[in-house]
Design a protein around this motif. Structure first.
Motif, short mmCIF file in Angstrom:
data_model
loop_
_atom_site.label_atom_id
_atom_site.label_comp_id
_atom_site.label_asym_id
_atom_site.label_seq_id
_atom_site.Cartn_x
_atom_site.Cartn_y
_atom_site.Cartn_z
N MET A 1 0.81 -1.22 0.00
CA MET A 1 0.00 0.00 0.00
C MET A 1 0.85 1.27 0.00
O MET A 1 0.41 2.30 -0.49
CB MET A 1 -0.93 0.00 1.22
N THR A 2 2.03 1.20 0.57
CA THR A 2 2.85 2.42 0.68
C THR A 2 4.06 2.41 -0.24
O THR A 2 4.91 3.31 -0.15
CB THR A 2 3.34 2.59 2.14
N THR A 3 4.15 1.42 -1.13
CA THR A 3 5.28 1.37 -2.06
C THR A 3 4.84 1.32 -3.51
O THR A 3 5.62 1.65 -4.40
CB THR A 3 6.16 0.14 -1.79
N GLY A 4 3.61 0.87 -3.79
CA GLY A 4 3.15 0.74 -5.17
C GLY A 4 3.77 -0.46 -5.88
O GLY A 4 3.73 -0.53 -7.11
N MET A 5 4.32 -1.41 -5.14
CA MET A 5 4.97 -2.56 -5.76
C MET A 5 3.96 -3.52 -6.37
O MET A 5 2.83 -3.64 -5.90
CB MET A 5 5.83 -3.30 -4.73
N ARG A 6 4.37 -4.21 -7.43
CA ARG A 6 3.54 -5.21 -8.09
C ARG A 6 3.52 -6.50 -7.26
O ARG A 6 4.41 -6.74 -6.44
CB ARG A 6 4.09 -5.52 -9.49
N ARG A 7 2.50 -7.33 -7.52
CA ARG A 7 2.41 -8.60 -6.80
C ARG A 7 3.66 -9.44 -7.01
O ARG A 7 4.22 -9.99 -6.05
CB ARG A 7 1.18 -9.40 -7.27
N GLY A 8 4.12 -9.53 -8.25
CA GLY A 8 5.30 -10.33 -8.55
C GLY A 8 6.53 -9.85 -7.83
O GLY A 8 7.40 -10.64 -7.44
N LEU A 13 10.49 -11.17 -3.34
CA LEU A 13 11.50 -10.57 -2.46
C LEU A 13 12.34 -11.63 -1.76
O LEU A 13 11.83 -12.61 -1.23
CB LEU A 13 10.82 -9.68 -1.41
N ARG A 14 13.66 -11.38 -1.76
CA ARG A 14 14.59 -12.23 -1.04
C ARG A 14 15.16 -11.45 0.14
O ARG A 14 15.03 -10.23 0.21
CB ARG A 14 15.71 -12.69 -1.97
N ARG A 15 15.81 -12.17 1.03
CA ARG A 15 16.35 -11.50 2.22
C ARG A 15 17.33 -10.39 1.82
O ARG A 15 17.33 -9.31 2.43
CB ARG A 15 17.05 -12.52 3.13
N GLN A 16 18.15 -10.64 0.80
CA GLN A 16 19.14 -9.64 0.41
C GLN A 16 18.52 -8.42 -0.28
O GLN A 16 19.20 -7.41 -0.49
CB GLN A 16 20.20 -10.25 -0.51
N ASP A 17 17.24 -8.52 -0.63
CA ASP A 17 16.57 -7.39 -1.29
C ASP A 17 16.07 -6.35 -0.29
O ASP A 17 15.66 -5.26 -0.69
CB ASP A 17 15.39 -7.89 -2.12
N VAL A 18 16.07 -6.71 1.00
CA VAL A 18 15.55 -5.81 2.02
C VAL A 18 16.69 -5.38 2.94
O VAL A 18 17.35 -6.20 3.56
CB VAL A 18 14.45 -6.48 2.86
N THR A 24 15.20 0.26 3.11
CA THR A 24 14.91 0.24 1.68
C THR A 24 14.65 -1.19 1.21
O THR A 24 15.04 -2.16 1.86
CB THR A 24 16.07 0.81 0.85
N VAL A 25 14.01 -1.28 0.05
CA VAL A 25 13.74 -2.57 -0.57
C VAL A 25 13.97 -2.44 -2.07
O VAL A 25 13.63 -1.43 -2.67
CB VAL A 25 12.30 -3.04 -0.27
N VAL A 26 14.57 -3.48 -2.66
CA VAL A 26 14.82 -3.50 -4.11
C VAL A 26 14.34 -4.85 -4.65
O VAL A 26 15.00 -5.87 -4.44
CB VAL A 26 16.31 -3.31 -4.45
N PRO A 27 13.20 -4.88 -5.34
CA PRO A 27 12.69 -6.15 -5.88
C PRO A 27 13.44 -6.56 -7.15
O PRO A 27 13.08 -6.16 -8.25
CB PRO A 27 11.22 -5.84 -6.17
N ASN A 28 14.47 -7.37 -6.99
CA ASN A 28 15.33 -7.71 -8.12
C ASN A 28 14.78 -8.82 -9.01
O ASN A 28 15.00 -8.82 -10.22
CB ASN A 28 16.72 -8.14 -7.61
N LEU A 49 14.42 -1.24 -10.51
CA LEU A 49 15.62 -1.64 -9.78
C LEU A 49 16.07 -0.59 -8.77
O LEU A 49 17.05 -0.80 -8.06
CB LEU A 49 16.77 -1.92 -10.76
N ARG A 50 15.38 0.53 -8.71
CA ARG A 50 15.76 1.58 -7.77
C ARG A 50 15.33 1.19 -6.35
O ARG A 50 14.24 0.67 -6.15
CB ARG A 50 15.12 2.92 -8.15
N PRO A 51 16.19 1.47 -5.34
CA PRO A 51 15.78 1.21 -3.96
C PRO A 51 14.56 2.05 -3.59
O PRO A 51 14.47 3.22 -3.96
CB PRO A 51 17.01 1.65 -3.14
N ARG A 52 13.62 1.43 -2.92
CA ARG A 52 12.42 2.14 -2.48
C ARG A 52 12.48 2.31 -0.97
O ARG A 52 12.58 1.34 -0.22
CB ARG A 52 11.18 1.36 -2.87
N ALA A 53 12.44 3.55 -0.53
CA ALA A 53 12.48 3.83 0.90
C ALA A 53 11.17 3.43 1.55
O ALA A 53 10.09 3.61 0.96
CB ALA A 53 12.75 5.32 1.13
N LEU A 54 11.26 2.86 2.74
CA LEU A 54 10.08 2.46 3.49
C LEU A 54 9.89 3.39 4.68
O LEU A 54 10.85 3.71 5.39
CB LEU A 54 10.23 1.02 4.00
#
Length: 212
Positions: A1-8, A13-18, A24-28, A49-54
């Motif tokens: 809800m606060t990032t606009g990320m897609r379901r996929g 998401l993997r541990r190294q992506d957070v 931040t989170v980067v859905p690689n 691929l840009r980091p998204r601040a949470l």
């Protein structure tokens, strides 16, 4: 809800992506469904691929989840890198996530809401709250800001109206009150009369007179 990320992006998401320290989170490696089967995919756009601040409230959720996830890995000994998997380490099908969301939506008495609808709600709310369209474009991973403005053009009229006052304030200065017309900044014109109004030789060369 606060990032606009897609379901996929979420289910991939993997541990190294957070990065909990940076928030931040980067859905690689998004996970998508092809002919009913789960497959990995590349990000749709470079912005993906840009980091998204949470924000702090949102960051608390993955922080708690990761603690539980790490305990499950220690207890069961699974090696699945995906943050969203069953306690025993088996993968979660993306469609299952959609089903769970729908059950919660119905239980809350809300109309049918897709995860993608929440993504649209995020972008609309971000624009209405005054977030720069370029930033709004980057966080959901849109191809470019032009795409964002076309899709959410219904938000623009309100943004335009909201911008009218602040822009006028910059140009005319603060409203002195009392219904008087705000004075124009001196920098707008520094001469008592325009060179065009004087009509003399001096006025025919405004550049030499420092006119701007």
């Amino acid at each position: 809800m606060t990032t606009g990320m897609r379901r996929g992006e979420l289910v991939g998401l993997r541990r190294q992506d957070v990065d909990l320290a940076a928030g931040t989170v980067v859905p690689n490696v998004p996970r998508i469904v092809v002919d009913g089967q789960t497959a990995t995919s590349g990000t749709t756009t470079e912005n993906g691929l840009r980091p998204r601040a949470l924000d702090p409230v949102t960051l608390a959720a993955p922080r708690t989840h990761i603690e539980r996830w790490e305990k499950n890995r220690a207890d069961v000994g699974h090696t699945n890198e995906l943050l969203f998997c069953h306690p025993d380490g088996t993968d979660i099908h993306p469609d299952s996530v959609t089903d769970w969301i729908q059950k919660r939506v119905r239980a809350a008495g809300l109309p049918v809401t897709r995860l993608h609808d929440v993504r649209h709600s995020y972008a609309t709310a971000a624009l209405k709250s005054g977030v720069h369209p370029k930033v709004v474009s980057e966080r959901p991973g849109h191809a470019d800001v032009g795409f964002t403005l076309r899709i959410y053009s219904h938000v623009i009229p309100g943004m335009d109206e909201a911008a009218a006052g602040p822009v006028a304030g910059v140009i005319f200065g603060p409203d002195p009150g009392g219904g008087e017309k705000p004075a124009v900044h001196e920098s707008v014109h520094e001469m008592e009369t325009s060179p065009l109004e004087r009509g003399d030789d001096e006025g025919q060369s405004p550049r030499n007179q420092g006119w701007r």
